[in-house]
Design a protein around this motif. Structure first.
Motif, mmCIF file in Angstrom:
data_model
loop_
_atom_site.group_PDB
_atom_site.id
_atom_site.type_symbol
_atom_site.label_atom_id
_atom_site.label_comp_id
_atom_site.label_asym_id
_atom_site.label_seq_id
_atom_site.Cartn_x
_atom_site.Cartn_y
_atom_site.Cartn_z
ATOM 1 N N ARG A 144 -5.044 3.998 -6.039
ATOM 2 C CA ARG A 144 -6.364 3.524 -6.055
ATOM 3 C C ARG A 144 -6.833 1.956 -6.408
ATOM 4 O O ARG A 144 -7.935 1.460 -5.960
ATOM 5 C CB ARG A 144 -7.362 4.499 -7.003
ATOM 6 C CG ARG A 144 -7.658 5.854 -6.205
ATOM 7 C CD ARG A 144 -8.321 6.743 -7.265
ATOM 8 N NE ARG A 144 -8.933 6.136 -8.328
ATOM 9 C CZ ARG A 144 -9.409 6.873 -9.501
ATOM 10 N NH1 ARG A 144 -8.933 7.746 -9.457
ATOM 11 N NH2 ARG A 144 -10.334 6.093 -10.233
ATOM 12 N N SER A 145 -5.666 1.535 -7.241
ATOM 13 C CA SER A 145 -5.932 0.121 -7.740
ATOM 14 C C SER A 145 -5.301 -0.929 -7.115
ATOM 15 O O SER A 145 -4.480 -0.533 -6.050
ATOM 16 C CB SER A 145 -5.107 -0.028 -9.210
ATOM 17 O OG SER A 145 -5.391 -1.135 -9.585
ATOM 18 N N ALA A 146 -6.122 -2.217 -6.714
ATOM 19 C CA ALA A 146 -5.674 -2.946 -5.920
ATOM 20 C C ALA A 146 -4.447 -3.729 -6.478
ATOM 21 O O ALA A 146 -3.986 -4.552 -6.026
ATOM 22 C CB ALA A 146 -6.701 -4.057 -5.669
ATOM 23 N N THR A 147 -3.994 -3.478 -7.620
ATOM 24 C CA THR A 147 -2.848 -4.086 -8.418
ATOM 25 C C THR A 147 -1.725 -3.240 -8.153
ATOM 26 O O THR A 147 -0.527 -3.965 -8.700
ATOM 27 C CB THR A 147 -3.110 -3.881 -10.028
ATOM 28 O OG1 THR A 147 -3.224 -2.686 -10.488
ATOM 29 C CG2 THR A 147 -4.505 -4.774 -10.252
ATOM 30 N N VAL A 148 -1.756 -2.276 -7.340
ATOM 31 C CA VAL A 148 -0.462 -1.605 -6.932
ATOM 32 C C VAL A 148 -0.411 -1.222 -5.496
ATOM 33 O O VAL A 148 -1.315 -1.250 -4.846
ATOM 34 C CB VAL A 148 -0.331 -0.076 -7.453
ATOM 35 C CG1 VAL A 148 0.558 0.586 -7.125
ATOM 36 C CG2 VAL A 148 -0.587 -0.086 -9.143
ATOM 37 N N ARG A 149 1.010 -1.853 -4.829
ATOM 38 C CA ARG A 149 1.067 -1.699 -3.586
ATOM 39 C C ARG A 149 2.035 -0.356 -3.496
ATOM 40 O O ARG A 149 3.247 -0.193 -3.991
ATOM 41 C CB ARG A 149 1.993 -2.855 -3.021
ATOM 42 C CG ARG A 149 2.208 -2.634 -1.584
ATOM 43 C CD ARG A 149 3.370 -3.705 -1.220
ATOM 44 N NE ARG A 149 3.734 -3.282 -0.008
ATOM 45 C CZ ARG A 149 5.076 -3.725 0.824
ATOM 46 N NH1 ARG A 149 5.710 -4.412 0.099
ATOM 47 N NH2 ARG A 149 5.190 -3.366 2.081
ATOM 48 N N ALA A 150 1.724 0.478 -2.617
ATOM 49 C CA ALA A 150 2.353 1.670 -2.019
ATOM 50 C C ALA A 150 3.090 1.241 -0.740
ATOM 51 O O ALA A 150 2.456 0.738 0.186
ATOM 52 C CB ALA A 150 1.561 2.897 -1.846
ATOM 53 N N THR A 151 4.494 1.244 -0.764
ATOM 54 C CA THR A 151 5.338 0.487 0.147
ATOM 55 C C THR A 151 5.178 1.264 1.385
ATOM 56 O O THR A 151 5.219 0.629 2.588
ATOM 57 C CB THR A 151 6.782 0.359 -0.359
ATOM 58 O OG1 THR A 151 7.175 1.929 -0.340
ATOM 59 C CG2 THR A 151 6.905 -0.358 -1.473
ATOM 60 N N GLU A 152 4.807 2.429 1.523
ATOM 61 C CA GLU A 152 4.680 3.060 2.797
ATOM 62 C C GLU A 152 3.285 2.963 3.296
ATOM 63 O O GLU A 152 3.360 3.255 4.769
ATOM 64 C CB GLU A 152 5.052 4.698 2.328
ATOM 65 C CG GLU A 152 6.376 5.157 1.893
ATOM 66 C CD GLU A 152 6.611 6.531 1.638
ATOM 67 O OE1 GLU A 152 5.426 7.465 1.785
ATOM 68 O OE2 GLU A 152 7.694 6.876 1.298
ATOM 69 N N THR A 153 2.237 2.741 2.672
ATOM 70 C CA THR A 153 1.044 2.675 3.438
ATOM 71 C C THR A 153 0.294 1.425 3.212
ATOM 72 O O THR A 153 -0.777 1.069 3.989
ATOM 73 C CB THR A 153 0.198 3.712 2.524
ATOM 74 O OG1 THR A 153 0.257 3.598 1.370
ATOM 75 C CG2 THR A 153 0.631 5.155 2.891
ATOM 76 N N ALA A 154 0.644 0.309 2.283
ATOM 77 C CA ALA A 154 -0.306 -0.665 1.805
ATOM 78 C C ALA A 154 0.552 -2.056 2.193
ATOM 79 O O ALA A 154 1.613 -2.031 2.377
ATOM 80 C CB ALA A 154 -0.555 -0.598 0.580
ATOM 81 N N PRO A 155 -0.332 -2.924 2.719
ATOM 82 C CA PRO A 155 0.348 -4.333 3.197
ATOM 83 C C PRO A 155 0.855 -4.924 1.700
ATOM 84 O O PRO A 155 -0.049 -4.650 0.767
ATOM 85 C CB PRO A 155 -0.542 -4.901 4.055
ATOM 86 C CG PRO A 155 -1.785 -4.378 3.250
ATOM 87 C CD PRO A 155 -1.537 -2.833 3.303
ATOM 88 N N ASP A 156 1.489 -6.133 1.809
ATOM 89 C CA ASP A 156 1.931 -7.016 0.701
ATOM 90 C C ASP A 156 1.167 -8.042 0.908
ATOM 91 O O ASP A 156 0.905 -8.774 1.428
ATOM 92 C CB ASP A 156 3.480 -7.339 0.955
ATOM 93 C CG ASP A 156 3.908 -7.994 -0.291
ATOM 94 O OD1 ASP A 156 3.075 -7.979 -1.156
ATOM 95 O OD2 ASP A 156 5.253 -8.217 -0.480
ATOM 96 N N THR A 157 0.211 -7.635 -0.424
ATOM 97 C CA THR A 157 -0.657 -9.082 -0.695
ATOM 98 C C THR A 157 -0.526 -9.489 -2.106
ATOM 99 O O THR A 157 -1.347 -10.123 -2.801
ATOM 100 C CB THR A 157 -2.348 -8.416 -0.609
ATOM 101 O OG1 THR A 157 -2.210 -7.544 -1.507
ATOM 102 C CG2 THR A 157 -2.579 -8.083 0.639
ATOM 103 N N GLY A 158 0.778 -9.369 -2.674
ATOM 104 C CA GLY A 158 1.106 -10.213 -3.843
ATOM 105 C C GLY A 158 1.000 -9.052 -5.003
ATOM 106 O O GLY A 158 0.822 -9.705 -6.203
#
Length: 711
Positions: A144-158
């Motif tokens: 839910r947090s923008a500080t965490v990237r889920a590799t399977e679903t979220a793009p890499d924004t740093g």
């Protein structure tokens, strides 16, 4: 998304605690109330845990930073971030969420003292997060947090944190782990290894039979060389005396014999520390020299030895730069090599292994040598341990077994066969016969490595009764007894540091001319060699039984024998370099001796690499510490005629099976155990080191959960 530079800076370099203070200050005063929308006052709770000593300031600072980046960050994320930072400080590369939910005390290795209070505090905080229902519920909260990237679903924004399956990472450790996994898979071959063509196979068999005498049992050294012929990665593991460098030298001879143009074969030797690099070069040169005598001039191994040049630290090999974290050599500026042999690979941490793999040309061969049972690096990762997961079992498939039989005449017993064995196993060999550690020291090391507390106790008792000079134990001893041992040694292992102090007065008269220079260099070598026969190894730095206290006490005790420990720099001060300085040619872990030069009284630090002496003016050495006592971690890659392992009264999770095993195996002829209290050794034997890593899962997604490699 804000830059993750601040997050990354928390974990770069040696000043973590100071940077944590700065980060905490940037996030608000420690006494500030938690944000109103943070359930259960998570930040305030974390500050209480920091004050209680359960967490480092750094751990709480990361959670505070995430709350600043995302004011809506759920409490579960802040608790996980603090736990993740805490684990990074203990060498783990990530956080296993499943284990955090089921066995937090085991995972976080909280001290036994106060454990009940910690358990109650953690349970209370965790129950208030709303993420306790299932692993899926926790993963949903984190993403839910923008500080965490889920590799399977979220793009890499740093994003500063990365969630891959059940593992939560700091971004840079996820990046390094993924890079290592990808490079290892490529070097092992995305497809099963192909057999050598018949002509090359016959040539290999002829050379291997020439390089290795016939045996009635499995020759694992010969097998290692045979496997290395068909791959670009070979991992050779084994305990002391199993012949890892002996095998590597014969592999070099084999590659030279198989090369289309032997004069063009480019080889480099490297190790994590200067001491280990010097020992590797010395061992390889010695083995090649002995081998050449039996080859009747068929190979010019002397010319190969000269072309290899000096072994280097990994930092020097990759081109460390004082002003940048990045190395001169990387994927865009690769090393110009055909073969790279890295010794003491257990000491290579995750980030360094990623750098080595990136800088090595795709077609070059990488040979990793190391003892999988030794301590891993102080920094995060236990790469060799992960790569050697199947080393004991072998797990060689049908193609590998056929290759070993055809190329080396090695017939493997059925117990090492597994037609479903992973590709990495086909490139890994464990050497199983020790030629050096068959006596009391070897037996003690094996008992410790096996976690056999009863055998350890029996060995210490029976050897003492038999007056065997190889091992002794002083349990429940006093610092005075340890200082006496440091000065003079003990029965069966005399000398101690007093032996090198006695040589200090034999300095030749200063002056010019080549004879004086040669006499001076000979004296320096004798002093350094005498000092290196004995060493105090400690589990910790702090306390009466740690390196800092002993490095103050030992020189004062040696003053009775003639040492003059006056001021920061004095004749006879042993020093260990603590930071790489490529401009001076000194690297972290190098050990030298402060002595005058041949022509004057000006003091210099002298270092001995094999037979090569080098020196640096003491005024130019900004990062050194006294080295009468050193941590077991810093001793890796070294051997001493007499090793004294000092265990403190309390060391928590630092006192481990691997630490004791590593300390014991630094001894060549004599080992002495000194403990502040009886029973410390036995406790350590039953406490294996645990390092959480997702590397195995990345290498073979269907093989194991992240924590499955842990004992």
């Amino acid at each position: 998304m804000l830059s993750n530079d601040l997050t990354r800076s928390l974990f770069d370099g040696d000043d973590d605690e100071e940077r944590a203070d700065e980060a905490a200050a940037a996030s608000g005063p420690a006494s500030a109330a938690p944000a109103a929308d943070l359930p259960a006052g998570t930040l305030a709770l974390l500050r209480q845990w920091v004050a209680a000593g359960w967490l480092r300031r750094l751990d709480g600072a990361l959670a505070a930073l995430l709350a600043e980046l995302d004011p809506e960050a759920p409490p579960a994320l802040l608790l996980c971030a603090a736990a993740l930072a805490h684990l990074e400080g203990h060498g783990h590369t990530g956080l296993d969420l499943r284990e955090l939910m089921t066995q937090p005390s085991r995972l976080l290795a909280w001290p036994t003292e106060g454990l009940a209070a910690w358990d109650a505090a953690w349970d209370g905080a965790w129950q208030g997060t709303g993420a306790t229902a299932s692993l899926v519920a926790l993963q949903q909260q984190l993403t839910r947090s923008a500080t965490v990237r889920a590799t399977e679903t979220a793009p890499d924004t740093g994003q500063p944190l990365v969630l891959e399956g059940e593992m939560l990472y700091l971004r840079r450790y996820w990046h390094h782990e993924r890079a290592v996994a990808q490079a290892v898979r490529q070097r092992c071959g995305e497809e099963p290894a192909q057999a050598l063509e018949p002509g090359a196979l016959a040539q290999a068999r002829a050379w291997l039979d020439r390089l290795f005498p016939p045996r009635e049992w499995v020759d694992w050294q010969k097998a290692a060389c045979a496997l290395a012929l068909r791959g670009r990665l070979t991992v050779i593991t084994g305990g002391p005396g199993t012949g890892k460098t002996y095998t590597a030298a014969r592999l070099l001879a084999l590659l030279l014999a198989q090369a289309p143009d032997p004069t063009q074969l480019r080889v480099a030797l490297a190790a994590p520390t200067g001491k280990a690099a010097a020992r590797l070069k010395q061992a390889i040169d010695s083995a090649l020299g002995q081998l050449e005598a039996g080859l009747d001039g068929l190979l010019d191994l002397r010319e190969l030895t000269e072309r290899i040049g000096a072994a280097r630290t990994l930092h020097a090999l990759l081109g460390a730069r004082p002003d940048r974290r990045a190395f001169r050599h990387d994927a865009r500026h690769p090393l110009e090599l055909d073969v790279l042999i890295v010794d003491e690979a257990s000491m290579v941490h995750l980030e360094m292994m990623a750098a080595v793999l990136a800088a090595l040309p795709p077609g070059a061969r990488l040979v990793l040598l190391g003892d999988k049972d030794q301590l891993a690096s102080v920094e995060a990762g236990a790469v060799l341990g992960d790569l050697c997961r199947d080393a004991v079992a072998g797990r060689y498939d049908a193609a590998t077994r056929a290759h070993l039989a055809a190329s080396a005449g090695v017939q493997l017993p059925a117990e090492y066969a597994d037609d479903a064995g992973p590709r990495l196993a086909q490139h890994t060999v464990m050497l199983r016969e020790s030629r050096r550690f068959g006596g009391a020291i070897g037996q003690l090391a094996q008992a410790v490595n096996a976690g056999d507390r009863a055998a350890v106790q029996a060995l210490l008792a029976t050897r003492a009764q038999a007056e065997d000079p190889a091992i002794r134990a002083l349990q429940g001893g006093q610092p005075e007894a340890l200082l006496s041992l440091a000065c003079a040694g003990r029965d069966g292992a005399p000398g101690g540091y007093g032996a090198y102090v006695a040589l200090l007065k034999d300095r030749p008269a200063p002056g010019g001319g080549e004879p004086v220079q040669r006499a001076h260099e000979d004296w320096v070598r004798r002093v350094l060699t005498a000092f290196d026969r004995f060493r105090l190894l400690c589990a910790v730095r702090d306390g009466a039984w740690g390196t800092e206290a002993l490095n103050r006490a030992v020189p004062q005790a040696l003053a009775r024998l003639g040492l003059r420990p006056q001021g920061e720099w004095y004749v006879g001060r042993p020093v260990m370099v603590t930071r790489n300085d490529p401009a001076l040619g000194v690297f972290n872990g190098d050990i030298g001796m402060v002595l005058p030069g041949a022509r004057s009284e000006a003091l210099r630090a002298w270092f001995l690499d094999g037979e090569t002496l080098r020196s640096v003016g003491v005024g130019r050495l900004a990062h050194v510490e006294t080295a009468f006592a050193m941590t077991v971690h810093k001793s890796q890659g070294s051997e001493f005629w007499h090793t004294v392992l000092v265990l403190p009264e309390q060391a928590g999770s630092l006192l481990s099976r691997e630490l004791v095993y590593t300390g014991i195996t630094r001894a060549r002829e004599a080992f002495t155990l000194v403990t502040a209290r009886a029973g410390a050794l036995e406790e350590a034997v039953q406490q294996p080191t645990r390092r959480v890593s997702g590397l195995l899962r990345m290498l073979d997604p269907g093989a194991a959960r992240p924590g499955d490699s842990l004992p």
